[in-house]
Structures are given as C-alpha cells and as structure tokens.
Design a protein around this motif. Structure first.
Motif, PDB file in Angstrom:
ATOM      1  N   TYR A  60       0.385  73.570 -74.470  1.00  0.00           N
ATOM      2  CA  TYR A  60      -0.406  74.693 -74.277  1.00  0.00           C
ATOM      3  C   TYR A  60      -1.491  74.615 -75.359  1.00  0.00           C
ATOM      4  N   GLY A  61      -2.685  75.386 -75.221  1.00  0.00           N
ATOM      5  CA  GLY A  61      -3.436  75.672 -76.083  1.00  0.00           C
ATOM      6  C   GLY A  61      -3.254  77.168 -76.554  1.00  0.00           C
ATOM      7  N   LEU A  62      -4.248  77.638 -77.496  1.00  0.00           N
ATOM      8  CA  LEU A  62      -4.031  78.869 -78.041  1.00  0.00           C
ATOM      9  C   LEU A  62      -5.501  79.734 -77.836  1.00  0.00           C
TER      10      LEU A  62
ATOM     11  N   ASN B 137     -11.373  94.784 -75.012  1.00  0.00           N
ATOM     12  CA  ASN B 137     -10.095  94.578 -75.453  1.00  0.00           C
ATOM     13  C   ASN B 137      -9.684  92.962 -75.229  1.00  0.00           C
ATOM     14  N   GLY B 138      -9.014  92.574 -76.212  1.00  0.00           N
ATOM     15  CA  GLY B 138      -8.601  90.961 -76.113  1.00  0.00           C
ATOM     16  C   GLY B 138      -7.369  90.845 -76.422  1.00  0.00           C
ATOM     17  N   GLN B 139      -6.542  89.637 -76.013  1.00  0.00           N
ATOM     18  CA  GLN B 139      -5.344  89.421 -76.235  1.00  0.00           C
ATOM     19  C   GLN B 139      -5.121  87.752 -76.305  1.00  0.00           C
ATOM     20  N   ILE B 140      -4.204  87.684 -77.290  1.00  0.00           N
ATOM     21  CA  ILE B 140      -3.895  86.099 -77.298  1.00  0.00           C
ATOM     22  C   ILE B 140      -3.177  85.398 -76.172  1.00  0.00           C
ATOM     23  N   ALA B 141      -3.590  84.269 -75.595  1.00  0.00           N
ATOM     24  CA  ALA B 141      -2.974  83.651 -74.425  1.00  0.00           C
ATOM     25  C   ALA B 141      -2.614  82.118 -74.706  1.00  0.00           C
ATOM     26  N   ASN B 142      -1.802  81.655 -73.929  1.00  0.00           N
ATOM     27  CA  ASN B 142      -1.543  80.216 -74.099  1.00  0.00           C
ATOM     28  C   ASN B 142      -1.606  79.712 -72.669  1.00  0.00           C
ATOM     29  N   ALA B 143      -1.256  80.634 -71.738  1.00  0.00           N
ATOM     30  CA  ALA B 143      -1.336  79.966 -70.199  1.00  0.00           C
ATOM     31  C   ALA B 143      -2.585  80.083 -69.826  1.00  0.00           C
ATOM     32  N   VAL B 144      -3.270  79.015 -70.053  1.00  0.00           N
ATOM     33  CA  VAL B 144      -5.055  78.723 -69.290  1.00  0.00           C
ATOM     34  C   VAL B 144      -4.873  77.441 -69.179  1.00  0.00           C
ATOM     35  N   PHE B 145      -5.659  77.107 -67.738  1.00  0.00           N
ATOM     36  CA  PHE B 145      -5.717  75.654 -67.467  1.00  0.00           C
ATOM     37  C   PHE B 145      -7.264  75.941 -66.645  1.00  0.00           C
TER      38      PHE B 145
ATOM     39  N   ILE C 262     -11.386  78.142 -63.753  1.00  0.00           N
ATOM     40  CA  ILE C 262     -10.324  78.377 -64.616  1.00  0.00           C
ATOM     41  C   ILE C 262      -9.214  79.411 -64.282  1.00  0.00           C
ATOM     42  N   ALA C 263      -7.993  79.289 -64.619  1.00  0.00           N
ATOM     43  CA  ALA C 263      -6.965  80.182 -64.419  1.00  0.00           C
ATOM     44  C   ALA C 263      -6.132  80.879 -65.700  1.00  0.00           C
ATOM     45  N   ILE C 264      -5.949  82.019 -65.712  1.00  0.00           N
ATOM     46  CA  ILE C 264      -5.188  82.436 -66.633  1.00  0.00           C
ATOM     47  C   ILE C 264      -3.978  83.403 -66.381  1.00  0.00           C
TER      48      ILE C 264
END
Ligand code: FE
Length: 232
Positions: A11-13, A25-33, A42-44
């Motif tokens: 994954y990325g970050l 607001n914002g949050q860290i995510a790794n499940a992105v493609f 794109i999907a998150i």
C-alpha cells in the motif's frame, strides 16, 4: 488461515480529506487504488466511525494527498491517530481549498487528487467510495511513502480503525540481553520506543533506556505521555 498473508499486500500512505459546510477534516489512509484511467477513477476505503467518513458521505467529495517519505511520524500521527472531533488538524497545516471545496494539503506531499463520489459500497465497518477525478496536481518529485516504509523504516503502526489493522500479539518475544533496554509500546497508537534507536528527532539520543527518557517526552506519533507506555 494465516491472516499475516494479507499483510504482504503493498500500500501507499495518504491523507484523505473532505469538507462539510465550512468544516474540514482529513485522515491517514492506505487503502487507495486507481480503478480506471479513462475516465480517471479512484477508490478509497474509509471506516464509518471516522469523522472524514461523515464528511464524505455528506459532501460526496474528497481529496487525496500523496505523502512522501519525508513525512515525520508527528505529522502522520496528527492525521492518523487523532480525531477531528478533538483537534483542528488543519490549524498548523499548509493547505488550500481546491475546486470541489476539499482541502489540498501541501505539507510532505508530492501531489494531490480531487474527486467526486460517483458510487459507494457498504462493506460493514467501512465504506468504499469510488471517485471520479476532477483535478490532479503534482508538487514535486520526492518519493512517495509506501506503507512498508512507514511501518519498517519509520516504525509506524495502524490505528484500530484502519482496514488493514491487526494485532501483533502472536509474534514470539525475543529474550532481552539487558533488562533495562526493553522496548516500550504506546498503548494509544502502537508506536514502539526502541532504546537502541531512541527518538533523536525529539531530543532522545540512541541508546537511551526508557527509564532515562525525560518525563516530559511524548509519543512522537500520537502525543501520549510516557505513562501511556507499557513494556512490550
Ligand atoms: Fe502513541
């Protein structure tokens, strides 16, 4: 079934951000493609408990900030281990508002993508949002942070609300040569204080036992105090 196999997926970050009325607001995510290139889609995957989920669900827009390997744990911790219900994550963050009224974060980022939700899938704890890319911008050439780099080089962990969270409780513990050089784990975010590495970014040199870490030192990821740590 060996669930550790799932941890071999790369994954990325990223930071996923959104808006609701005049709030951001914002949050860290790794499940992105990326789903398709024409049109760019794109999907998150976002946990339903997160405030960002609520904002995306209301506004149907989100931005995706691509983090570089230069992003420090404190910055990742602000977006990954703290809630926008408790702090304003954008207070000390360099950002501007994009075309679709979502924040474009410029700190430690090599690019940002803005998307409008065109579909969403309820997957129990999480929602998968599928977004049509309406704008994209490159900031610089710095290398993107991968989840593996964050985990192995930076020593970072996943919060319990991450799609890929798992507890590392089954790993055998190595015998310690010197008791005082024990590692300590943050009960809040899972960051591990390793005396061999110390925390030089925050004034704790390598080779400092946890007992000798100053009492006002805080977890570099989530900001919890020394008392929130227990022996690993
Ligand atoms: Fe922590």
């Amino acid at each position: 079934m060996d669930k550790n196999t799932l941890h071999n997926i790369s994954y990325g970050l990223y930071i996923i951000s959104s808006n609701y009325k005049d709030k951001y607001n914002g949050q860290i995510a790794n499940a992105v493609f990326q789903v398709t290139s024409e049109p760019a889609t794109i999907a998150i995957s976002v946990n339903k408990k997160n405030l960002t989920h609520k904002y995306i669900n209301k506004s149907k827009v989100f931005s995706l900030t691509i983090l570089t390997i230069e992003a420090p744990l404190t910055f990742i911790g602000k977006f990954g281990f703290k809630s926008g219900r408790d702090i304003d994550k954008f207070k000390d963050t360099n950002y501007e508002i994009g075309k679709i009224n979502a924040p474009i974060i410029k700190d430690y980022a090599n690019g940002c993508i803005e998307a409008e939700v065109i579909n969403q899938i309820d997957v129990g704890t999480h929602t998968v949002f599928i977004g049509n890319v309406v704008d994209a911008m490159l900031f610089d050439e710095k290398e993107s942070m991968t989840y593996e780099y964050y985990h192995k080089v930076k020593g970072g962990f996943s919060p319990k609300t991450a799609p890929t969270y798992y507890k590392e409780v089954d790993k055998p513990k190595k015998e310690k040569e010197e008791k005082k050089m024990d590692k300590y784990i943050c009960d809040v975010c899972g960051y591990i204080y390793n005396p061999e590495k110390g925390d030089p970014d925050n004034g704790v040199p390598a080779g400092t036992s946890f007992d000798d870490v100053p009492d006002d030192w805080v977890c570099p990821v989530c900001g919890a105090g020394k008392g929130s740590f227990s022996k690993e």
